[in-house]
Write a protein that holds these residues in place. Structure first.
Motif, mmCIF file in Angstrom:
data_model
loop_
_atom_site.group_PDB
_atom_site.id
_atom_site.type_symbol
_atom_site.label_atom_id
_atom_site.label_comp_id
_atom_site.label_asym_id
_atom_site.label_seq_id
_atom_site.Cartn_x
_atom_site.Cartn_y
_atom_site.Cartn_z
ATOM 1 N N GLN A 14 0.831 -1.202 0.000
ATOM 2 C CA GLN A 14 0.000 0.000 0.000
ATOM 3 C C GLN A 14 0.870 1.259 0.000
ATOM 4 O O GLN A 14 0.572 2.232 -0.707
ATOM 5 C CB GLN A 14 -0.923 -0.006 1.217
ATOM 6 C CG GLN A 14 -1.927 1.141 1.241
ATOM 7 C CD GLN A 14 -2.922 1.027 2.385
ATOM 8 O OE1 GLN A 14 -2.895 0.084 3.157
ATOM 9 N NE2 GLN A 14 -3.811 1.991 2.499
ATOM 10 N N THR A 15 1.965 1.235 0.746
ATOM 11 C CA THR A 15 2.880 2.379 0.765
ATOM 12 C C THR A 15 3.537 2.556 -0.595
ATOM 13 O O THR A 15 3.659 3.688 -1.102
ATOM 14 C CB THR A 15 3.962 2.191 1.851
ATOM 15 O OG1 THR A 15 3.338 2.095 3.123
ATOM 16 C CG2 THR A 15 4.929 3.362 1.853
ATOM 17 N N ASP A 16 3.961 1.444 -1.214
ATOM 18 C CA ASP A 16 4.567 1.510 -2.545
ATOM 19 C C ASP A 16 3.588 2.109 -3.551
ATOM 20 O O ASP A 16 3.963 2.950 -4.381
ATOM 21 C CB ASP A 16 4.984 0.116 -3.019
ATOM 22 C CG ASP A 16 6.070 -0.502 -2.165
ATOM 23 O OD1 ASP A 16 6.855 0.247 -1.550
ATOM 24 O OD2 ASP A 16 6.122 -1.749 -2.108
ATOM 25 N N THR A 17 2.350 1.664 -3.491
ATOM 26 C CA THR A 17 1.337 2.141 -4.435
ATOM 27 C C THR A 17 1.131 3.645 -4.288
ATOM 28 O O THR A 17 1.021 4.377 -5.288
ATOM 29 C CB THR A 17 0.014 1.399 -4.210
ATOM 30 O OG1 THR A 17 0.217 -0.006 -4.395
ATOM 31 C CG2 THR A 17 -1.057 1.874 -5.181
ATOM 32 N N ALA A 18 1.101 4.112 -3.048
ATOM 33 C CA ALA A 18 0.957 5.544 -2.816
ATOM 34 C C ALA A 18 2.181 6.311 -3.314
ATOM 35 O O ALA A 18 2.057 7.404 -3.886
ATOM 36 C CB ALA A 18 0.737 5.813 -1.325
ATOM 37 N N ASP A 19 3.371 5.731 -3.131
ATOM 38 C CA ASP A 19 4.592 6.381 -3.612
ATOM 39 C C ASP A 19 4.618 6.455 -5.138
ATOM 40 O O ASP A 19 5.054 7.457 -5.713
ATOM 41 C CB ASP A 19 5.818 5.626 -3.109
ATOM 42 C CG ASP A 19 6.146 5.936 -1.656
ATOM 43 O OD1 ASP A 19 5.601 6.928 -1.124
ATOM 44 O OD2 ASP A 19 6.958 5.196 -1.063
ATOM 45 N N VAL A 20 4.146 5.394 -5.786
ATOM 46 C CA VAL A 20 4.090 5.413 -7.248
ATOM 47 C C VAL A 20 3.138 6.505 -7.729
ATOM 48 O O VAL A 20 3.436 7.241 -8.678
ATOM 49 C CB VAL A 20 3.666 4.035 -7.796
ATOM 50 C CG1 VAL A 20 3.351 4.121 -9.287
ATOM 51 C CG2 VAL A 20 4.760 2.999 -7.547
ATOM 52 N N ALA A 21 1.985 6.622 -7.082
ATOM 53 C CA ALA A 21 1.026 7.656 -7.466
ATOM 54 C C ALA A 21 1.622 9.049 -7.285
ATOM 55 O O ALA A 21 1.444 9.937 -8.125
ATOM 56 C CB ALA A 21 -0.252 7.519 -6.643
ATOM 57 N N ARG A 22 2.336 9.244 -6.183
ATOM 58 C CA ARG A 22 2.992 10.529 -5.936
ATOM 59 C C ARG A 22 4.063 10.795 -7.001
ATOM 60 O O ARG A 22 4.162 11.910 -7.536
ATOM 61 C CB ARG A 22 3.628 10.503 -4.548
ATOM 62 C CG ARG A 22 4.583 11.639 -4.224
ATOM 63 C CD ARG A 22 3.878 12.924 -3.951
ATOM 64 N NE ARG A 22 4.813 13.914 -3.420
ATOM 65 C CZ ARG A 22 4.733 15.211 -3.649
ATOM 66 N NH1 ARG A 22 3.747 15.692 -4.391
ATOM 67 N NH2 ARG A 22 5.606 16.046 -3.127
ATOM 68 N N ALA A 23 4.864 9.784 -7.319
ATOM 69 C CA ALA A 23 5.903 9.945 -8.336
ATOM 70 C C ALA A 23 5.301 10.236 -9.704
ATOM 71 O O ALA A 23 5.834 11.042 -10.472
ATOM 72 C CB ALA A 23 6.768 8.688 -8.401
ATOM 73 N N ALA A 24 4.170 9.605 -10.019
ATOM 74 C CA ALA A 24 3.520 9.850 -11.308
ATOM 75 C C ALA A 24 3.071 11.303 -11.417
ATOM 76 O O ALA A 24 3.172 11.919 -12.488
ATOM 77 C CB ALA A 24 2.326 8.912 -11.479
ATOM 78 N N THR A 25 2.577 11.863 -10.329
ATOM 79 C CA THR A 25 2.175 13.271 -10.324
ATOM 80 C C THR A 25 3.378 14.178 -10.563
ATOM 81 O O THR A 25 3.309 15.148 -11.329
ATOM 82 C CB THR A 25 1.509 13.630 -8.984
ATOM 83 O OG1 THR A 25 0.353 12.822 -8.808
ATOM 84 C CG2 THR A 25 1.109 15.092 -8.942
ATOM 85 N N ILE A 26 4.501 13.850 -9.929
ATOM 86 C CA ILE A 26 5.717 14.644 -10.086
ATOM 87 C C ILE A 26 6.235 14.567 -11.524
ATOM 88 O O ILE A 26 6.602 15.578 -12.130
ATOM 89 C CB ILE A 26 6.783 14.166 -9.091
ATOM 90 C CG1 ILE A 26 6.347 14.495 -7.664
ATOM 91 C CG2 ILE A 26 8.145 14.792 -9.393
ATOM 92 C CD1 ILE A 26 7.199 13.827 -6.592
ATOM 93 N N VAL A 27 6.272 13.352 -12.077
ATOM 94 C CA VAL A 27 6.780 13.175 -13.438
ATOM 95 C C VAL A 27 5.903 13.911 -14.453
ATOM 96 O O VAL A 27 6.403 14.515 -15.405
ATOM 97 C CB VAL A 27 6.890 11.673 -13.777
ATOM 98 C CG1 VAL A 27 7.212 11.469 -15.252
ATOM 99 C CG2 VAL A 27 7.973 11.028 -12.907
ATOM 100 N N ALA A 28 4.595 13.864 -14.247
ATOM 101 C CA ALA A 28 3.706 14.597 -15.151
ATOM 102 C C ALA A 28 3.985 16.093 -15.096
ATOM 103 O O ALA A 28 3.992 16.782 -16.127
ATOM 104 C CB ALA A 28 2.247 14.314 -14.783
ATOM 105 N N ALA A 29 4.256 16.616 -13.895
ATOM 106 C CA ALA A 29 4.568 18.039 -13.765
ATOM 107 C C ALA A 29 5.894 18.376 -14.434
ATOM 108 O O ALA A 29 6.020 19.405 -15.116
ATOM 109 C CB ALA A 29 4.605 18.425 -12.286
#
Length: 268
Positions: free
Chosen positions: A139-154
């Protein structure tokens, strides 16, 4: 349909040549040597016009691009009259960033009558669809991936990079001009005092295409070497945008992930 593959450096040209059923004509910039690929034709940007005519004379109707290319220094003394008409918009686009330069390159080839093929057209197996190639994310990994995806999109909206490392919600590094390997090495060198307790989540590396990116050229690429660096950085796994990131050898990457204890997630 006769295809020419215009190659730069790195492992992608070889992986692509090995994956396609019919070997394409291999063309390389004069200053770049691809790994493990025999070059049929070399050219310079200053002689782009004659190069396009040479491809036409050889019956080429479709071109594809693979490998890293650094911006070459142009020698004005070598520019022929035909190429002189092609270069001004390309040079202007290069000043605006990588995305603009790549779009200008594609426009030049399309205006010359060539169809443009992407890796997905030539070797779709190198672009894994959605799902886990190995392991599972917590669950922590999944949240980190979602956060990283937001950063990469920016990052992508300002044409900066295609990857980020996040641990327990904290961004440890983002990809810029030095590239993925340099970013992962920088994470490995971070002192433990700057990183959260790994017992609560070791962190993830995420990679994706830039928003609105032309998927026919310069797609993000992962390979076995990326996995070694991710493991050295103490990460739990690697995730990427499904169908938009090249995996140079999915089978080898899956086996290596099992050995290194990493999850591999082609994320929808």
């Amino acid at each position: 349909m006769t295809t020419a593959l215009i190659v730069g450096t790195g492992s992608l040209p070889r992986a692509l040549v090995q994956a396609v059923p019919v070997r394409p004509l291999i063309a390389a910039f004069d200053a770049f040597t691809p790994e493990g690929v025999d070059v049929d034709l070399r050219f310079r940007i200053e002689r782009l016009g004659p190069f396009l005519r040479d491809l036409q004379d050889r019956g080429v109707t479709r071109v594809a691009f693979a490998g890293a290319i650094h911006r070459p220094r142009l020698d004005p003394a070598l520019v022929d009259p035909f190429t002189a008409e092609l270069l001004p918009p390309l040079i202007a686009a290069m000043r605006g960033g990588d995305d603009g330069a790549l779009r200008a390159v594609l426009a030049i080839f399309e205006d010359a009558g060539f169809a443009i093929a992407g890796v997905g057209d030539l070797a779709p197996d190198l672009l894994p669809g959605a799902g886990f190639l190995h392991g599972q994310a917590t669950q922590t990994d999944t949240a980190d991936v979602a956060r990283a995806a937001t950063i990469v999109a920016a990052l992508g909206t300002v044409d900066v990079g295609q990857g980020a490392v996040v641990q327990q919600g904290l961004c440890l590094a983002v990809e810029a001009l030095p590239g993925t390997d340099a970013m992962l090495r920088s994470v490995a060198s971070l002192p433990s005092t700057l990183r959260p307790d790994p017992a609560q989540g070791r962190g993830v590396f995420y990679k994706a295409a830039k928003p609105g990116q032309d998927l026919r050229i310069d797609l993000p690429t992962l390979g076995p070497g990326t996995l070694h660096l991710a493991a050295e950085a103490g990460l739990a796994g690697i995730a990427w945008q499904a169908g938009h990131v090249i995996c140079l050898d999915p089978a080898a990457m899956t086996a290596l992930a099992a050995e290194l204890g990493l999850f591999l997630w082609s994320r929808p």
